[in-house]
Design a protein around this motif. Structure first.
Motif, short mmCIF file in Angstrom:
data_model
loop_
_atom_site.label_atom_id
_atom_site.label_comp_id
_atom_site.label_asym_id
_atom_site.label_seq_id
_atom_site.Cartn_x
_atom_site.Cartn_y
_atom_site.Cartn_z
N GLU A 134 -21.13 90.13 -14.87
CA GLU A 134 -20.72 88.81 -15.30
C GLU A 134 -19.26 88.57 -14.92
OE1 GLU A 134 -21.39 88.19 -19.41
OE2 GLU A 134 -23.57 88.37 -19.29
N ASN A 135 -19.01 87.38 -14.39
CA ASN A 135 -17.64 86.96 -14.06
C ASN A 135 -17.38 85.59 -14.67
OD1 ASN A 135 -17.73 88.25 -10.65
ND2 ASN A 135 -17.28 89.30 -12.56
N VAL A 136 -16.11 85.30 -14.92
CA VAL A 136 -15.70 83.97 -15.37
C VAL A 136 -14.70 83.43 -14.35
CG1 VAL A 136 -14.56 82.61 -17.15
CG2 VAL A 136 -16.09 84.50 -17.80
N LEU A 137 -15.01 82.25 -13.81
CA LEU A 137 -14.12 81.62 -12.84
C LEU A 137 -13.28 80.57 -13.56
CD1 LEU A 137 -16.58 81.06 -9.84
CD2 LEU A 137 -15.32 83.13 -10.47
N LYS A 138 -11.96 80.68 -13.40
CA LYS A 138 -11.04 79.73 -14.05
C LYS A 138 -10.03 79.24 -13.02
CE LYS A 138 -9.70 80.18 -18.21
NZ LYS A 138 -9.03 80.59 -19.46
N LEU A 139 -9.50 78.06 -13.26
CA LEU A 139 -8.45 77.48 -12.42
C LEU A 139 -7.08 77.73 -13.07
CD1 LEU A 139 -10.19 74.12 -11.43
CD2 LEU A 139 -10.04 76.23 -10.11
N THR A 140 -6.06 77.91 -12.26
CA THR A 140 -4.74 78.25 -12.77
C THR A 140 -3.92 77.01 -13.13
OG1 THR A 140 -3.89 78.34 -10.52
CG2 THR A 140 -4.68 80.40 -11.47
N ASP A 141 -4.27 75.87 -12.59
CA ASP A 141 -3.53 74.64 -12.88
C ASP A 141 -3.65 74.31 -14.36
OD1 ASP A 141 -2.78 71.82 -13.08
OD2 ASP A 141 -2.82 71.85 -10.89
N LYS A 142 -2.53 73.98 -14.99
CA LYS A 142 -2.55 73.69 -16.43
C LYS A 142 -3.48 72.52 -16.76
CE LYS A 142 2.12 75.41 -17.36
NZ LYS A 142 3.47 75.07 -17.90
N GLU A 143 -3.61 71.60 -15.82
CA GLU A 143 -4.47 70.43 -16.05
C GLU A 143 -5.94 70.83 -16.16
OE1 GLU A 143 -5.52 66.13 -13.91
OE2 GLU A 143 -3.95 67.44 -13.09
N TYR A 144 -6.30 71.96 -15.50
CA TYR A 144 -7.70 72.37 -15.47
C TYR A 144 -7.93 73.70 -16.18
CZ TYR A 144 -7.50 69.09 -11.52
OH TYR A 144 -7.28 67.99 -10.73
#
Length: 385
Positions: A134-144
């Protein structure tokens, strides 16, 4: 109808019934192959993304089945966005894409692997960074930062093992037991910008149909400018014109078709064997000589001429003695009886009685009865055995 044909027909019908029962009770299997095909409704196809792409790119999306090399070799194109999703491209096509970016276009590349010389020119190295299920993909931009997607089915585990300076990290893979790893980057290239995401699995049907997953996808593509986007899709999406396409596209019909062909081949094989031609029964040639002798014998019996029959039997007996036993039959005396006794081993009393009947048959004036003929025939046959 031949018996063998009936047997084959019964066996074929039984096999078909068994296969039909198995097909009815069979659970439908799911194709988990990562095909990234825009027409595939399987979990890892792009059918859902293909239908949502028009709205996602505000009806400013152009799909082409040409390779980038062929597409850009036709003439000069204006500044636009370039979209590549898990597509195998040759190096010349990659170079054409880089040329377009250098002239001011932007490219969104969502592939797990890129040729090393191309990735080096962009400014990164990629490799397998995780083997977690299992992986979790996240964005680094504070807006996202509140938007993420969880990959719980066969994540590729790809990430960037090395990133050159001036390359911006836009997204990362988050795991429980490992440190965060970059999976989405942005870098300037000439006059344009290149975005590389090495985990395109989030675009497949399985994940886009999950609640909350679409927001992450929208965030990723929000980095592209609002202008025409050229999407290079796989060139195997054309509808087949093969007349059997409907049968072969349906698993049940395809299975039945191959079973039918297999049964037909077996039927031809077992019935095409060379069969031996029926051999007619030929009656053996009858020995008409025996029939002739029987007819003559019956004629003599009917006329009651026993004397003549005894004479012929005596003549035959004496000729046989001369030819087979080499005994002179000129004088039927005691010396003849002795020689015949020694040659045949029969008692002298029997031989004497037989000689007496032979003389009686040779005497034209003797009175002969039927009993004499029967007795003589029996004795002579016994001696000649």
């Amino acid at each position: 109808m031949k018996k063998t044909f009936k047997i084959y027909a019964v066996i074929f019908i039984i096999v078909m019934l068994i296969l039909a029962l198995l097909e009815v009770n069979k659970k439908e299997t799911i194709n988990w192959r990562k095909n990234f095909n825009i027409n595939e409704k399987s979990p890892f196809g792009l059918f859902v993304f293909n239908n949502e792409a028009k709205d996602l790119f505000k009806n400013n999306l152009k799909k082409t089945e040409q390779t980038p090399y062929d597409y850009y070799s036709q003439g000069k194109k204006g500044i636009h966005n370039i979209l590549v999703i898990e597509k195998d491209l040759d190096k010349e096509s990659w170079k054409k894409i880089l040329d377009q970016v250098s002239n001011g276009s932007d490219a969104m590349i969502l592939v797990s692997r890129v040729p090393k010389d191309i990735s080096d020119s962009i400014g990164y190295h990629s490799s397998d960074i995780s083997f977690e299920e299992e992986n979790v993909l996240k964005l680094t931009d504070k807006e996202y930062q509140n938007d993420f997607i969880k990959l719980d089915k066969f994540p590729s585990g790809r990430g960037f093992s090395y990133i050159k300076p001036k390359v911006e990290v836009l997204g990362k893979t988050v795991e429980r037991n490992n440190s965060d790893q970059a999976n989405f980057i942005k870098t300037s290239f000439g006059k344009g910008t290149i975005y590389v995401h090495c985990e395109p699995l989030f675009l497949t049907n399985y994940y886009l149909l999950k609640s909350g997953s679409l927001k992450y996808t929208q965030d990723v593509f929000s980095y592209l400018k609002d202008r025409e986007t050229v999407w290079f899709v796989e060139n195997d999406t054309k509808v087949s014109r093969f007349f059997m396409r409907f049968v072969l596209s349906n698993p049940a019909l395809k299975y039945a078709w191959w079973v039918f062909l297999g049964g037909l081949v077996l039927f031809i094989f077992f019935n095409a064997k060379r069969k031996q031609r029926i051999i007619p029964v030929l009656e053996p040639l009858r020995n008409t000589s025996v029939d002739f002798v029987k007819s003559i014998g019956n004629l003599y019996l009917q006329e009651g001429n026993f004397h003549d029959m005894m004479a012929k039997k005596a003549q035959y007996f004496l000729n046989k003695i001369r030819m087979d036993l080499l005994i002179d039959t000129q004088n039927l005396d005691a010396e003849f009886v002795k020689k015949l006794h020694l040659k045949t081993g029969k008692p002298t009393e029997m031989i004497d009685e037989a000689i007496a009947l032979v003389r009686k048959g040779q005497d034209p004036y003797a009175s002969v009865m039927k009993e004499d003929l029967v007795r003589m025939n029996k004795l002579l046959d016994e001696i000649l055995k």
